[in-house]
Write an enzyme that holds these catalytic residues in place. Structure first.
Site, PDB file in Angstrom:
ATOM      1  N   TRP A   1       0.835  -1.212   0.000  1.00 41.41           N
ATOM      2  CA  TRP A   1       0.000   0.000   0.000  1.00 41.41           C
ATOM      3  C   TRP A   1       0.864   1.255   0.000  1.00 41.41           C
ATOM      4  O   TRP A   1       0.385   2.343  -0.276  1.00 41.41           O
ATOM      5  CB  TRP A   1      -0.954   0.009   1.202  1.00 41.41           C
ATOM      6  CG  TRP A   1      -0.319   0.226   2.571  1.00 41.41           C
ATOM      7  CD1 TRP A   1       0.834  -0.330   3.041  1.00 41.41           C
ATOM      8  CD2 TRP A   1      -0.809   1.065   3.619  1.00 41.41           C
ATOM      9  NE1 TRP A   1       1.076   0.087   4.327  1.00 41.41           N
ATOM     10  CE2 TRP A   1       0.081   0.944   4.712  1.00 41.41           C
ATOM     11  CE3 TRP A   1      -1.918   1.890   3.758  1.00 41.41           C
ATOM     12  CZ2 TRP A   1      -0.091   1.623   5.923  1.00 41.41           C
ATOM     13  CZ3 TRP A   1      -2.100   2.567   4.962  1.00 41.41           C
ATOM     14  CH2 TRP A   1      -1.190   2.431   6.029  1.00 41.41           C
ATOM     15  N   ASP A   2       2.141   1.106   0.280  1.00 44.05           N
ATOM     16  CA  ASP A   2       3.083   2.226   0.273  1.00 44.05           C
ATOM     17  C   ASP A   2       2.920   3.057  -1.003  1.00 44.05           C
ATOM     18  O   ASP A   2       3.000   4.277  -0.988  1.00 44.05           O
ATOM     19  CB  ASP A   2       4.533   1.712   0.338  1.00 44.05           C
ATOM     20  CG  ASP A   2       4.808   0.817   1.541  1.00 44.05           C
ATOM     21  OD1 ASP A   2       3.896   0.081   1.950  1.00 44.05           O
ATOM     22  OD2 ASP A   2       5.934   0.833   2.061  1.00 44.05           O
TER      23      ASP A   2
ATOM     24  N   GLU B   1       0.911  -2.483  12.808  1.00 44.03           N
ATOM     25  CA  GLU B   1       1.171  -3.924  12.727  1.00 44.03           C
ATOM     26  C   GLU B   1       1.658  -4.540  14.036  1.00 44.03           C
ATOM     27  O   GLU B   1       2.006  -5.722  14.059  1.00 44.03           O
ATOM     28  CB  GLU B   1       2.180  -4.188  11.600  1.00 44.03           C
ATOM     29  CG  GLU B   1       1.622  -3.821  10.234  1.00 44.03           C
ATOM     30  CD  GLU B   1       2.653  -3.926   9.124  1.00 44.03           C
ATOM     31  OE1 GLU B   1       3.862  -3.861   9.428  1.00 44.03           O
ATOM     32  OE2 GLU B   1       2.244  -4.068   7.965  1.00 44.03           O
TER      33      GLU B   1
ATOM     34  N   LYS C   1       2.993   0.655  16.261  1.00 46.78           N
ATOM     35  CA  LYS C   1       4.154   0.703  15.367  1.00 46.78           C
ATOM     36  C   LYS C   1       4.101   1.946  14.479  1.00 46.78           C
ATOM     37  O   LYS C   1       5.116   2.527  14.124  1.00 46.78           O
ATOM     38  CB  LYS C   1       4.146  -0.553  14.498  1.00 46.78           C
ATOM     39  CG  LYS C   1       5.256  -0.638  13.482  1.00 46.78           C
ATOM     40  CD  LYS C   1       5.132  -1.956  12.724  1.00 46.78           C
ATOM     41  CE  LYS C   1       6.203  -2.123  11.679  1.00 46.78           C
ATOM     42  NZ  LYS C   1       6.030  -3.367  10.918  1.00 46.78           N
ATOM     43  N   GLN C   2       2.888   2.320  14.079  1.00 49.63           N
ATOM     44  CA  GLN C   2       2.727   3.436  13.145  1.00 49.63           C
ATOM     45  C   GLN C   2       1.309   3.970  13.288  1.00 49.63           C
ATOM     46  O   GLN C   2       0.438   3.293  13.836  1.00 49.63           O
ATOM     47  CB  GLN C   2       2.992   2.969  11.715  1.00 49.63           C
ATOM     48  CG  GLN C   2       2.004   1.938  11.194  1.00 49.63           C
ATOM     49  CD  GLN C   2       2.602   1.080  10.097  1.00 49.63           C
ATOM     50  OE1 GLN C   2       3.189   0.031  10.363  1.00 49.63           O
ATOM     51  NE2 GLN C   2       2.438   1.498   8.857  1.00 49.63           N
TER      52      GLN C   2
HETATM   53  O1  IFM Z   1       3.658  -1.378   4.103  1.00 45.39           O
HETATM   54  C1  IFM Z   1       4.572  -1.265   5.136  1.00 45.39           C
HETATM   55  C2  IFM Z   1       3.846  -1.473   6.443  1.00 45.39           C
HETATM   56  O2  IFM Z   1       2.867  -0.495   6.651  1.00 45.39           O
HETATM   57  C3  IFM Z   1       4.831  -1.432   7.593  1.00 45.39           C
HETATM   58  N1  IFM Z   1       5.844  -2.459   7.408  1.00 45.39           N
HETATM   59  C4  IFM Z   1       6.596  -2.260   6.149  1.00 45.39           C
HETATM   60  C5  IFM Z   1       5.686  -2.271   4.948  1.00 45.39           C
HETATM   61  C6  IFM Z   1       6.483  -2.017   3.665  1.00 45.39           C
HETATM   62  O3  IFM Z   1       7.061  -0.747   3.706  1.00 45.39           O
END
Ligand code: IFM
Length: 716
Positions: free
Chosen positions: A338-339, A480, A592-593
């Site tokens: 999804w990046d 995640e 994590k984010q």
């Molecule tokens: O898509 C990301 C995810 O959101 C976090 N871990 C790494 C992936 C790839 O950059």
């Protein structure tokens, strides 16, 4: 522990980054940083003469081949860099002899990587070498490499060998079988084929020497076509070696070996090729540059990140997309996440819509893989792969195998549970359309993406009879660290938003393009009952939200998890998951984010629920302190920069912007060796323009009129 680049920082001007000292500890990170590319291929910044443990790599979009465990990966292509210089029997290498001066520079404006070295050979001969290389932006099948050699204190014999190395490897695995090689009156060529996917590739190379009397010899070994020249050189007399390489694969619908040779035969001089390349970069920057005055570090960093995007996005191919580590490293094996749609796409939508369209059309061409994934999991419609490659089939590895033979294998759940990707792709398609007014693309490509993924959601949601609401259970949200949750607010709201848009699209298609609507109705089995079900889900899908406080619960039960104060763990250089362990992080309120905050970011464009400044403030105060922003995911800082700017927290916004902008340049997370952080680079454009710049964009034409124009409002 990771080695950061701080011991030998790069120096910056507005357009250049320069390394003034070679540090072998930073070998791999700097190979990433000095990557060049042209949207067709990327070549890491490895040295022409080689270095022990070096990881040279050239990745070509779409050149995937099978591999155990991760299914498929971008194959490291034959290496076009090898250029060996031998002085009186001593081979130039930085691990031998003495390096008297060194400077490596990437010129972003011109797209040229260069290196100047003064070297004393083990037998005491000193010479200056100046290398330069480019991957032509004017003609993506052309690569240029030049080496200027000037003896300082000796006269003597110098030998130069330029090769194509057909034995390039992905961590010990060579994807290529040699088919043939040969010579022509312009030089040498190599023809290879991937072992499983049977993609054919050919490279042809021609060398020219000026400033000395010499003749070229072909001194190839099997799989290693080589051109050699020997000449007499004298102090202060510069000899110039120019090597031009052409490359084609069978993906371009040509016979690569013929195409590579024909292209080489018709090319003008190195100087003319470089000029055309620089001209193409000048045009690219005219469309995409951001100028920052009074802050050279920020200026360079912004341009560096935009450069990463510009060298990665396919210009002439809509069946490929930008991998998470772009075309600059082995990390994530060239897989697409999804990046691309959520982080990388906005820059292109706003500055190069044709490239944004290529990236999105990749998702159209991979719909059949997404349909196979849905059907395999027992659902209808199209369910996009968490990690995708050529076909759109799921390629996320199921297991991560540790290096330590006594450690446990780790199950990776993303392919099963990180399902928000399907809504993310729909979101990107919708916003591309919304911002460009490209109705024909929506009619021919985007509509099928948005509608068939909506059908998937219709089969994925569950009705909770007790609560009388729709729910989405067993997912991983954007964060995640929590790997098995029910009713993740981010996922549920994205699905609700997706279905709302699918309904309007259904109606728009019906009224604007009835023929296409009829075609899709039949192909996707779209019915008014299906439309009504989507409406029912939109109305009754549960989002864990307290209207009294405006606080959104990240997922059902999140607030009951053990709380954590991240300050208690400072100072640290590892992620909270590495410190606590997977299970323990799962049970705590640590992210994590951005997850809820990611939702705010995505809904801020249209100011839709839950976005309002008051609600953002409320949720920021709760979630920002619980987010592992520095050592969690590199996707986080740019988003925090934008939201902090919305809240008027300018120094916090700047801090996060710098975190995102420097992730590769200063290797702040210690992962630059694996390849550049594409999503972080993508987040820079919105962070600067929409976040710190406070620019708001509204579409100003009525739908149906394809005029790409924006009403731009500056808020600060
Ligand atoms: O898509 C990301 C995810 O959101 C976090 N871990 C790494 C992936 C790839 O950059």
């Amino acid at each position: 522990m990771h080695t950061t680049a701080h011991s030998h920082p790069l120096s910056y001007t507005d357009w250049t980054l320069t390394e003034t000292q070679f540090d072998p500890d930073q070998l791999h990170a700097r190979e990433t940083v000095f990557t060049i590319g042209n949207g067709y291929l990327g070549t890491r910044g490895s040295f022409e003469e080689g270095y022990p443990r070096a990881l040279p790599a050239t990745f070509i979009h779409g050149a995937y081949d099978d591999v155990p465990i991760v299914y498929t990966e971008l194959a490291n292509c034959p290496d076009w860099l090898p250029l060996v210089v031998i002085v009186n029997g001593d081979r130039f290498r930085l691990d031998q002899g003495e390096c008297l001066s060194y400077e490596r520079q990437l010129d972003l404006r011109r797209g040229i990587l260069s290196r100047s070295v003064r070297w004393r050979s083990p037998s005491g001969k000193t010479l200056d070498l100046h290398f330069e290389r480019f991957a032509s932006l004017a003609d993506e099948h052309v690569l240029g490499l030049r080496c200027q050699i000037t003896p300082v204190d000796f006269s003597g014999l110098v030998e130069v060998q330029a090769s194509i190395n057909g034995y390039a490897e992905n961590q010990g695995f060579n994807h290529w079988e040699g088919l043939d090689q040969g010579k022509t009156n312009r030089g040498v060529w190599l023809q290879v084929r991937t072992r499983s996917s049977r993609i054919e590739l050919a490279m042809a190379s021609g060398m020219k020497i000026s400033g000395a009397e010499t003749s070229l010899q072909v001194t190839s070994a099997p799989g290693y076509p080589t051109l050699t020249a020997a000449f007499w050189a004298a102090p202060d007399q510069t000899v110039t070696v120019e090597n031009i390489v052409t490359v084609f694969t069978s993906r371009e619908g040509v016979t690569p070996v013929e195409a590579a040779q024909a292209k080489l035969a018709e090319l003008p001089t190195y100087t003319a090729l470089r000029q055309a390349h620089e001209q193409a970069w000048s045009q690219a920057w005219q469309k995409s540059d951001i100028v920052i005055e009074g802050d050279s570090r920020a200026q360079l960093a912004v341009r560096y990140n935009l450069f990463q995007l510009l060298i990665s996005a396919p210009r002439h191919d809509d069946r490929v997309s930008v991998p998470a580590k772009t075309l600059s490293g082995f990390g994530y094996r060239g897989h697409i996440f999804w990046d691309t749609e959520i982080f990388i796409l906005p820059f292109f939508t706003f500055t190069r819509p044709a490239l944004a369209r290529n990236l999105l059309t990749y998702r159209y061409h991979t719909l059949s893989g997404a349909r196979r994934k849905a059907s395999h999991a027992g659902y209808r419609g199209a369910m996009y792969a968490w990690e995708s490659a050529n076909t759109g089939d799921e390629v996320t590895p199921r297991w991560s195998l540790p290096h330590d033979p006594y450690a446990e294998d780790v199950r990776i759940w993303c392919s099963d549970r990180e399902i928000h990707i399907s809504a993310d792709v729909a979101y990107a398609a919708w916003y591309y359309w919304y911002m460009t007014g490209d109705d024909l693309w929506m009619r021919d490509y985007g509509a099928e993406i948005i509608l068939d993924t909506a059908i998937f959601w219709g089969s994925r949601v569950e009705w909770n009879t007790k609560q009388e609401r729709y729910e989405i259970r067993s997912v991983i949200g954007a964060d995640e660290y929590h790997e098995y949750v029910n009713n993740n607010a981010f996922t549920n709201r994205m699905v609700q938003w997706h279905l709302e848009k699918a309904i309007s699209l259904y109606d728009w298609l019906d009224s604007s393009f009835p023929d296409r609507f009829a075609e899709l109705k039949q192909k996707l089995k779209l019915t008014s009952e299906r439309r009504s079900r989507w409406q029912d889900i939109v109305t009754n899908l549960w989002i864990p939200y307290d209207p009294a406080t405006g606080l959104i619960e990240q997922f059902e039960g999140f607030f009951e998890l053990e709380d954590i104060n991240l300050q208690d763990y400072e100072p640290r250089i590892r992620s909270m998951q590495a410190i606590l362990g997977i299970e323990s992080a799962n049970k705590r309120q640590v992210l994590k984010q951005p997850d809820v905050l990611m939702l705010f970011y995505l809904m801020r464009q249209s100011q839709e629920f839950p976005y309002s400044l008051a609600a953002l403030q409320q949720n920021w105060d709760y979630y920002a302190p619980r987010t592992d922003i520095t050592y969690g995911s590199s996707l986080g800082p740019a988003i925090h920069a934008i939201l902090a700017a919305d809240l008027g927290k300018s120094s916090e916004a700047y801090k996060h912007f710098i975190q995102a902008a420097m992730v590769d340049l200063e290797d702040t997370r210690g992962h630059a060796a694996d390849g550049s952080h594409g999503a972080s680079a993508g987040g820079i454009w919105p962070a600067v323009i929409l976040g710190c710049g406070g620019v708001k964009l509204y579409r100003k034409w009525p739908r149906g009129q394809s005029t790409a124009a924006f009403r731009v409002e500056t808020l600060v």
